[in-house]
Design a protein around this motif. Sequence first.
Motif, PDB file in Angstrom:
ATOM      1  N   LYS A 174       0.828  -1.208   0.000  1.00  0.00           N
ATOM      2  CA  LYS A 174       0.000   0.000   0.000  1.00  0.00           C
ATOM      3  C   LYS A 174       0.865   1.263   0.000  1.00  0.00           C
ATOM      4  O   LYS A 174       0.563   2.246  -0.683  1.00  0.00           O
ATOM      5  N   ILE A 175       1.940   1.236   0.774  1.00  0.00           N
ATOM      6  CA  ILE A 175       2.823   2.403   0.840  1.00  0.00           C
ATOM      7  C   ILE A 175       3.471   2.659  -0.516  1.00  0.00           C
ATOM      8  O   ILE A 175       3.484   3.794  -1.016  1.00  0.00           O
ATOM      9  N   PHE A 176       3.998   1.585  -1.119  1.00  0.00           N
ATOM     10  CA  PHE A 176       4.659   1.790  -2.407  1.00  0.00           C
ATOM     11  C   PHE A 176       3.671   2.242  -3.472  1.00  0.00           C
ATOM     12  O   PHE A 176       3.985   3.092  -4.307  1.00  0.00           O
ATOM     13  N   LYS A 177       2.445   1.698  -3.452  1.00  0.00           N
ATOM     14  CA  LYS A 177       1.435   2.117  -4.424  1.00  0.00           C
ATOM     15  C   LYS A 177       1.107   3.600  -4.251  1.00  0.00           C
ATOM     16  O   LYS A 177       0.900   4.322  -5.243  1.00  0.00           O
ATOM     17  N   ARG A 178       1.070   4.094  -3.030  1.00  0.00           N
ATOM     18  CA  ARG A 178       0.846   5.518  -2.789  1.00  0.00           C
ATOM     19  C   ARG A 178       1.937   6.362  -3.447  1.00  0.00           C
ATOM     20  O   ARG A 178       1.660   7.367  -4.107  1.00  0.00           O
ATOM     21  N   TYR A 179       3.173   5.938  -3.244  1.00  0.00           N
ATOM     22  CA  TYR A 179       4.287   6.683  -3.821  1.00  0.00           C
ATOM     23  C   TYR A 179       4.288   6.586  -5.343  1.00  0.00           C
ATOM     24  O   TYR A 179       4.616   7.557  -6.040  1.00  0.00           O
ATOM     25  N   ARG A 184       1.716   8.908  -6.619  1.00  0.00           N
ATOM     26  CA  ARG A 184       2.197  10.278  -6.418  1.00  0.00           C
ATOM     27  C   ARG A 184       3.201  10.677  -7.490  1.00  0.00           C
ATOM     28  O   ARG A 184       3.234  11.835  -7.926  1.00  0.00           O
ATOM     29  N   GLU A 185       3.994   9.705  -7.944  1.00  0.00           N
ATOM     30  CA  GLU A 185       5.012   9.975  -8.962  1.00  0.00           C
ATOM     31  C   GLU A 185       4.523   9.637 -10.377  1.00  0.00           C
ATOM     32  O   GLU A 185       5.323   9.482 -11.290  1.00  0.00           O
ATOM     33  N   ASP A 186       3.208   9.506 -10.538  1.00  0.00           N
ATOM     34  CA  ASP A 186       2.619   9.278 -11.856  1.00  0.00           C
ATOM     35  C   ASP A 186       3.205   8.057 -12.552  1.00  0.00           C
ATOM     36  O   ASP A 186       3.474   8.065 -13.750  1.00  0.00           O
ATOM     37  N   GLY A 187       3.426   6.983 -11.779  1.00  0.00           N
ATOM     38  CA  GLY A 187       3.897   5.733 -12.356  1.00  0.00           C
ATOM     39  C   GLY A 187       5.391   5.627 -12.543  1.00  0.00           C
ATOM     40  O   GLY A 187       5.875   4.620 -13.068  1.00  0.00           O
ATOM     41  N   ASP A 188       6.145   6.631 -12.107  1.00  0.00           N
ATOM     42  CA  ASP A 188       7.609   6.597 -12.249  1.00  0.00           C
ATOM     43  C   ASP A 188       8.183   5.686 -11.158  1.00  0.00           C
ATOM     44  O   ASP A 188       8.257   6.062  -9.992  1.00  0.00           O
ATOM     45  N   VAL A 189       8.594   4.483 -11.567  1.00  0.00           N
ATOM     46  CA  VAL A 189       9.059   3.478 -10.613  1.00  0.00           C
ATOM     47  C   VAL A 189      10.286   3.951  -9.846  1.00  0.00           C
ATOM     48  O   VAL A 189      10.393   3.773  -8.630  1.00  0.00           O
ATOM     49  N   SER A 190      11.237   4.534 -10.542  1.00  0.00           N
ATOM     50  CA  SER A 190      12.480   4.947  -9.903  1.00  0.00           C
ATOM     51  C   SER A 190      12.241   5.983  -8.805  1.00  0.00           C
ATOM     52  O   SER A 190      12.788   5.877  -7.704  1.00  0.00           O
ATOM     53  N   ARG A 191      11.414   6.965  -9.104  1.00  0.00           N
ATOM     54  CA  ARG A 191      11.141   8.009  -8.109  1.00  0.00           C
ATOM     55  C   ARG A 191      10.305   7.456  -6.959  1.00  0.00           C
ATOM     56  O   ARG A 191      10.490   7.843  -5.798  1.00  0.00           O
ATOM     57  N   ALA A 192       9.382   6.557  -7.260  1.00  0.00           N
ATOM     58  CA  ALA A 192       8.576   5.936  -6.200  1.00  0.00           C
ATOM     59  C   ALA A 192       9.457   5.098  -5.275  1.00  0.00           C
ATOM     60  O   ALA A 192       9.283   5.114  -4.049  1.00  0.00           O
ATOM     61  N   LEU A 193      10.411   4.383  -5.842  1.00  0.00           N
ATOM     62  CA  LEU A 193      11.341   3.599  -5.028  1.00  0.00           C
ATOM     63  C   LEU A 193      12.184   4.503  -4.141  1.00  0.00           C
ATOM     64  O   LEU A 193      12.446   4.184  -2.974  1.00  0.00           O
ATOM     65  N   ALA A 194      12.623   5.618  -4.695  1.00  0.00           N
ATOM     66  CA  ALA A 194      13.419   6.555  -3.906  1.00  0.00           C
ATOM     67  C   ALA A 194      12.602   7.096  -2.728  1.00  0.00           C
ATOM     68  O   ALA A 194      13.119   7.234  -1.610  1.00  0.00           O
TER      69      ALA A 194
END
Length: 205
Positions: free
Chosen positions: A150-155, A158-168
């Motif tokens: 759930k946390i990662f999906k929120r990020y 928030r980052e419009d599907g940008d995996v790298s920025r969501a991981l960061a």
Amino acid sequence: MPVRLTAKIAVLLSCLWVTQYSFAESSYSLRGPIEASLAYETVIRTPSFNDHNDGHMWIAEMSKMTRRYVRDPAQRLRILALAHKHALGNQLPPGLVLAIIETESSFNSRATSRVGARGLMQVMPFWRDVLGHSSDNLYQTETNIRYGCKIFKRYLDREDGDVSRALARYNGSVGTIKYANKVIKKWRRFDATLPLDSDLVLAQR
């Protein structure tokens, strides 16, 4: 160009993965009749495995890849099934969730960081007040994976599907690419359907 992940792509990746393996190959990934039986029961009991043959192939291969971290087959298969269930429940590729778990805790459900993050996906305690209840046990396998997804999906949203920025954001390392690169590289190992272009290895932001 940043890696972007949409719900449609996440589901497609989870469906296409099984085309890389035959059912016969999957049987060699399980050690003995007891583990094979546990895997079969795990797939039957997990609703996210819509096709049981595909589910068996996926869980057998993932079991082989994570055996060195979790020696007990019952616990290992439970982690894999829950990762699959909560990944798809949040429109995430299961392989990506496994990559996060491997990076964060090496599949150690009792892991605790120096800043207090807990469990498989290294969830910080304050998230209990945001997503659940203050009494939730973040060392409990399903609770931790449910929170982490759930946390990662929120990020990710928030980052419009940008995996790298969501991981960061998940790792608290916004502005750097080291953590994202590490997870994406592991994701490729878990998910044989990922393209081989370098954009999936080297984050651009």
